[in-house]
Design an enzyme around this catalytic site. Sequence first.
Site, PDB file in Angstrom:
ATOM      1  N   LYS A   1       0.613  -1.011  -0.026  1.00  0.00           N
ATOM      2  CA  LYS A   1      -0.213   0.095  -0.343  1.00  0.00           C
ATOM      3  C   LYS A   1       0.351   1.462  -0.365  1.00  0.00           C
ATOM      4  CE  LYS A   1      -4.096  -2.064   1.844  1.00  0.00           C
ATOM      5  NZ  LYS A   1      -3.419  -4.020   1.544  1.00  0.00           N
TER       6      LYS A   1
HETATM    7  C1  LIG Z   1      -4.398  -4.689   0.816  1.00  0.00           C
HETATM    8  C2  LIG Z   1      -3.951  -5.614   0.961  1.00  0.00           C
HETATM    9  C3  LIG Z   1      -4.062  -6.730   0.298  1.00  0.00           C
HETATM   10  C4  LIG Z   1      -5.170  -7.328  -0.724  1.00  0.00           C
HETATM   11  O1  LIG Z   1      -4.703  -6.111  -2.141  1.00  0.00           O
HETATM   12  P1  LIG Z   1      -6.268  -5.445  -2.298  1.00  0.00           P
HETATM   13  O2  LIG Z   1      -5.908  -4.171  -3.882  1.00  0.00           O
HETATM   14  O3  LIG Z   1      -7.336  -5.170  -1.577  1.00  0.00           O
HETATM   15  O4  LIG Z   1      -6.345  -6.481  -3.278  1.00  0.00           O
HETATM   16  C5  LIG Z   1      -3.339  -7.735  -0.076  1.00  0.00           C
HETATM   17  N1  LIG Z   1      -1.866  -8.031   0.741  1.00  0.00           N
HETATM   18  C6  LIG Z   1      -1.408  -7.013   1.369  1.00  0.00           C
HETATM   19  C7  LIG Z   1       0.068  -7.090   2.542  1.00  0.00           C
HETATM   20  C8  LIG Z   1      -2.175  -5.992   1.672  1.00  0.00           C
HETATM   21  O5  LIG Z   1      -1.726  -5.374   2.158  1.00  0.00           O
END
Ligand SMILES: *Cc1c(COP(=O)(O)O)cnc(C)c1O
Length: 477
Positions: A122
């Site tokens: 993120k």
């Molecule tokens: C948010 C997150 C995901 C999922 O990503 P999306 O964009 O919601 O599909 C997968 N792995 C981690 C570690 C995350 O923080």
Amino acid sequence: MKYISTRGQSPALSFSEILLGGLAPDGGLYLPESYPQFSDADLSAMRGMNYRDLAFTVLSRLIDEQDIPAQDLRTIVDKTYRAEVYCYTRKGQNAEDITPTLKLENNLYLLSLSNGPTLAFKDMAMQLLGNLFEYVLAKKGETTNILGATSGDTGSAAEYAMRGKKGVSVFMLSPHQKMSRFQAAQMFSLQDKNIFNIAVKGVFDDAQDIVKAVSNDHAFKAANKIGAVNSINWARVAAQVVYYFKGYFAVTQNNSEKVSFAVPSGNFGNVCAGHIARMMGLPIDKLVVATNENDVLDEFFKTGVYRPRGSANTYHTSSPSMDISKASNFERFVFDLTGRDAAKVRELWSSVDAGGAFDIKQAGLFDKIASYGFVSGSSNHLHRMIVIREAEAKYGVVIDTHTADGLKVALELRDMNTPMVVLETALPIKFEDAIIEALGHSPERPEPLQGIEDLPQRFEVMDADVDAIKAYLVANT
Ligand SMILES: *Cc1c(COP(=O)(O)O)cnc(C)c1O
């Protein structure tokens, strides 16, 4: 470039006009009115670019010069994608790559997206968002108070992106004593004056409900300039498109080669960016959607039925950042699948928004899914444990539980002649307990994060009471 809503009943707006908002007024999600196309010649010119140049090249096709002048966009991108920001690389990797690739075996790679400040992917988008927010707010002479609820990853990424930014305050609700010690330490050790951590007595859903209640009070929301940075934010998706290009160039010699990507998925934000990269002309073969036990997306790609779950049927798993009941970005793909038929999307979501489901087969669209490259699979706790052990034994690499979901499904669905790139979405230290369970030892902890749990913490413990939280917001803005 203008942005339109998937529900077709909101005015088209520019990138900076939709930057600070969430859903379109008609309840839809924003997408570019058409996808910019990268030709073979464009791709050849981009091959060999560093991350900053790639990011600028992709984003400048999505943002008009009159909206954000190219020179300003260049400055924002250069400030964001620096080796010092994405510094938590594995030994032997080059932080200058920003998203380095790691070869596991022939035609199997990891693309490391989790080397940023909060050790999850993120940060790739949120760091850009922080700099974009500061820039656009300053230009408009405005301020915003971001209110959010987090079970861990999103909140910390938002706080590390917005800390110290002019014009922005962050009020982040988290369930009191429910995050991992590491996650809590990451958030609560921030001492910046514009960051407010509120530990709500209750579970994540209680925190989430408070955010919804505040956002539904339109008068309060407007008077206190309440904003959000959730996963449907278009700028976040746009920023994520870039690393698909980076990953593609890293594992190919020329543009006639195709590459598949395996994506640990929850809200469909990450893999949606892959879909958009593919629509822009990046030679992607398969987009592998990997879910955990919360398999609403796997069910859709296998059967054509999209059936969001209630909270009673949403499981708490050892890959918690994928524990979702509905995939909030999914509507963006369905809009394209229908041939961008907003009336059809409204019809499909009329049942979803009423708590029901839809079946894409009935709309005659199931057979079209394959032409978009999507395939899917799911994983469970036992699979994760086995895959984490195998990755260490076979490749000498420790991966986190989310990445393990991706690798598990990638190994099942890969075609041996096509490079498969598994997106690494978190570093293992973030989910230390699960790694100890799998391997019997702790994962490596980057030097600057030693002892983070012992730093002084700054947070407020509050009851799950909407009025009390509102009063706290007013008192601190
Ligand atoms: C948010 C997150 C995901 C999922 O990503 P999306 O964009 O919601 O599909 C997968 N792995 C981690 C570690 C995350 O923080």
